[in-house]
Every structure is written in structure tokens, then in C-alpha cells.
Design a protein around this motif. Sequence first.
Motif, PDB file in Angstrom:
ATOM      1  N   CYS A 237      35.127  33.527  42.158  1.00 50.16           N
ATOM      2  CA  CYS A 237      34.034  34.505  42.178  1.00 50.16           C
ATOM      3  C   CYS A 237      32.791  33.941  42.871  1.00 50.16           C
TER       4      CYS A 237
ATOM      5  N   THR B   6      39.016  32.248  38.571  1.00 52.97           N
ATOM      6  CA  THR B   6      37.734  32.589  39.210  1.00 52.97           C
ATOM      7  C   THR B   6      36.778  31.400  39.360  1.00 52.97           C
TER       8      THR B   6
ATOM      9  N   CYS C 204      25.750  33.704  34.697  1.00 54.44           N
ATOM     10  CA  CYS C 204      26.171  34.561  35.808  1.00 54.44           C
ATOM     11  C   CYS C 204      26.174  36.005  35.308  1.00 54.44           C
TER      12      CYS C 204
ATOM     13  N   PHE D 165      35.163  40.521  37.550  1.00 51.51           N
ATOM     14  CA  PHE D 165      35.813  39.676  38.569  1.00 51.51           C
ATOM     15  C   PHE D 165      37.126  39.084  38.045  1.00 51.51           C
TER      16      PHE D 165
ATOM     17  N   CYS E 107      35.022  39.927  32.242  1.00 52.24           N
ATOM     18  CA  CYS E 107      34.227  40.005  33.474  1.00 52.24           C
ATOM     19  C   CYS E 107      34.974  40.845  34.523  1.00 52.24           C
TER      20      CYS E 107
HETATM   21  S1  SF4 Z   1      34.271  35.386  36.882  1.00 51.42           S
HETATM   22 FE1  SF4 Z   1      32.407  34.603  37.764  1.00 51.42          FE
HETATM   23  S2  SF4 Z   1      30.865  36.156  37.288  1.00 51.42           S
HETATM   24 FE2  SF4 Z   1      32.624  36.500  35.951  1.00 51.42          FE
HETATM   25  S3  SF4 Z   1      32.203  35.374  34.063  1.00 51.42           S
HETATM   26 FE3  SF4 Z   1      33.406  34.033  35.357  1.00 51.42          FE
HETATM   27  S4  SF4 Z   1      31.888  32.825  36.483  1.00 51.42           S
HETATM   28 FE4  SF4 Z   1      30.827  34.605  35.653  1.00 51.42          FE
END
Ligand code: SF4
Length: 299
Positions: free
Chosen positions: A206, A179, A27, A112, A110
Motif C-alpha cells: 500500500c 500490504t 495511516c 487496501f 483496511c
Molecule cells: S494496508 Fe496500508 S493503509 Fe491499510 S492499514 Fe495497512 S498500512 Fe495502513
Amino acid sequence: MYDVLRSNRLIKNRKFKVKIAKNAGFCFGVRRAINLTEKAIQKKNKVYTLGPIIHNPQEVERLKKQGIKILKESSKIKKSSIILRTHGIPFNLHKKFKKNKNINLIDATCPFVKRTQNIVKQLLDINSKEKIIIIGEKNHPEVIALKSYGKGKCVILENCQEAQNFKRKSKLINIVSQTTQTTKNFRNIVKILKKKHKVKVYNTICQATLDRQKSAKKLARNVDLMIVIGGKNSGNTTRLSQICEKITKTYHIEVADDIQEKWFQKVKIVGVTAGASTPNWIIKNIEKKIKELAYIVNY
Ligand code: SF4
């Protein structure tokens, strides 16, 4: 050479198609973390990660061979670069690292994950009396870090049973999610809590997680067998596997050597997906081995 190429009987039995999920593998957040790590290695500094940078043992091993070292939280740190993993680290530790002039902190958390941390922080600032529920795995580094941002106000609920047992007098309950949770678990828990409390819901699952789960589900409905690739320690890969095994026969594997030929007997279509922390080189290796097994000419 595989015995599939030696025996006519096996060629006949094992001729199957392979379909790859539309959304599979790295991702945005994981790709960013790996890029930051590789850049830091190129600068030839002493580079450490606090715990594994991502939950994929083979990719972590590849980075270790390039010179990365993994620190335990208790380790004494001298002049070095430290990369913070995608899942984030606890609030106090982050603060401590930031103060240390010997450390060049490279934050690969991340965005997110950070967004959820910021929501928790803001909720605390607005009203420190309200409870904050985190729907997620108690022992997962992301959830441990997230909880630390709530300074004692967070309660972690993993499943519906825990939601049923949850009793608090707090007027309003704020809910956030790890997430990489499944939408189903998130919704079910929210539904239970709504019956007993006034709730404010922040769905922080996410998009990358949602896309991979949706694609895996769609694919699993149309194949006889699903192969889910990714670290056994990876929460998002494990959940992909759990989603698929409710629909069709599923194997969660890490590397090509985990594949067993007997799985493919009498199978017409094989689906392949991979968690957000699974690198492309592993997916390609596995895809190649499956193709060889199937003696596939066309997809
Ligand atoms: S939050 Fe989502 S985009 Fe970020 S590392 Fe985890 S899976 Fe990947």
C-alpha cells in the motif's frame, strides 16, 4: 528532571538536533479503524475486537480502558458488536459472523487489504488451477486471512531463499503481496520467480507503507541515529527499523521509557519515525523526552 539539565558536561555532549520523518505514524486504514472503534464505544454497546484491532499494544490498552474487549477466535459470542481488525479475518469466519443475527459486524478491514483479498478471489474465479503466490509473513494475520481467500491455491513466500526453493508446474504464477512488505523483498522475490515461471504481478504494497519506508530511508541517510517507534508486534514498524538499521544506528522502541540516555552521546542529529499503527500521542511523548534529553531550543 533529567540529569542533562544538571550537568554542564552532559548538556554539551548531548546537544543534538531532532528530525521527524515526513511520513510517520497512523495511516488512513488504522485511523479509520480507531474511529470506527471509538464510535462503537460511544454507543455503549458491548464491543469486541477479534484479536487486537491494530498492532500497537499501548493503543489497544487505551481502547480497553474505554471498554473494548478482545475476543479469541474460539470464544462463544452472544449479542454484541464485533469490530474486524485492519488486517482482515479469514473468509469462513467472516461468513460465519455475517450469518449470526446476534452480531453487529463492524468491518474495519483496511480497504487496501480488502483490495488484495478481492484480487485473490477474482484470480480464483478466472482460473482455479493457477497458483497464487503471496509474498509476506506466514504468521501475520493479514497473510493468514488473505491465504483463506485463495481456497488452497495460495503459497506464501517470505524471502528469496523460499523463492529459490519454490518449484511448481503451474503454467502461470500470479503474485500478490502483503500490504506492508518492503519493495526490495517484493522485487527480489519476483525477480527469482520470473527466471523460472511465467508470472503476473500484482504489487499490492500500500501507498502508506511505501511513503513511510521512503521517508525513513531518506531521513536515516542524513542522521547519526534513528529512533523507530511502534509495537514490537507490528510488521510495518519492524520493517521500518530493518530499513533504517542498514543505513545507520537504529533503535526500535514502543514507549518513552524505552529510551536510554547513553544512545545520544556524540550524536549530532537524531531521526525519528513511526509505523503506520503508532498513535500520535506516543510519538509526541517520545519526541518530548528526546527534546528534554537534548536540551533543544531550535530544531
Ligand atoms: S494496508 Fe496500508 S493503509 Fe491499510 S492499514 Fe495497512 S498500512 Fe495502513
